[in-house]
Enzyme design. Sequence first.
Site, PDB file in Angstrom:
ATOM      1  N   ASP A   1      -5.484   2.446  -2.124  1.00  0.00           N
ATOM      2  CA  ASP A   1      -4.040   2.464  -2.381  1.00  0.00           C
ATOM      3  C   ASP A   1      -3.406   1.110  -2.100  1.00  0.00           C
ATOM      4  OD1 ASP A   1      -4.313   2.448   0.362  1.00  0.00           O
ATOM      5  OD2 ASP A   1      -2.737   3.912   0.733  1.00  0.00           O
TER       6      ASP A   1
ATOM      7  N   ASP B   1       0.855  -1.188   0.000  1.00  0.00           N
ATOM      8  CA  ASP B   1       0.000   0.000   0.000  1.00  0.00           C
ATOM      9  C   ASP B   1       0.890   1.237   0.000  1.00  0.00           C
ATOM     10  OD1 ASP B   1      -0.441   1.488   2.933  1.00  0.00           O
ATOM     11  OD2 ASP B   1       0.300  -0.565   3.073  1.00  0.00           O
TER      12      ASP B   1
END
Length: 82
Positions: A71, A28
């Site tokens: 993300d 991430d």
Amino acid sequence: MRSFEKVWGQVVNKAVIKDEKLTILSLDIDQFKQINDTYGHPAGNQILTQFGDILSRNIRSFDMAFRNGGDEFSIVLPNLQY
């Protein structure tokens, strides 16, 4: 996410049947919310697209990169020798 879940199930089954190693990387982008808040969502989307492209260009031909949402990304690495 659905694409990842479908492929992951298939890859796990194949690895079990063939008794092969299977590796998954979970990634991430740290503090991504700050990017969206500062530069806006269109800029954030551009960054996510570019990051996904970078991942795809830098994995083996049979590895698989996924954006899981937001993300978060995953890379599935079948039969990785380390």
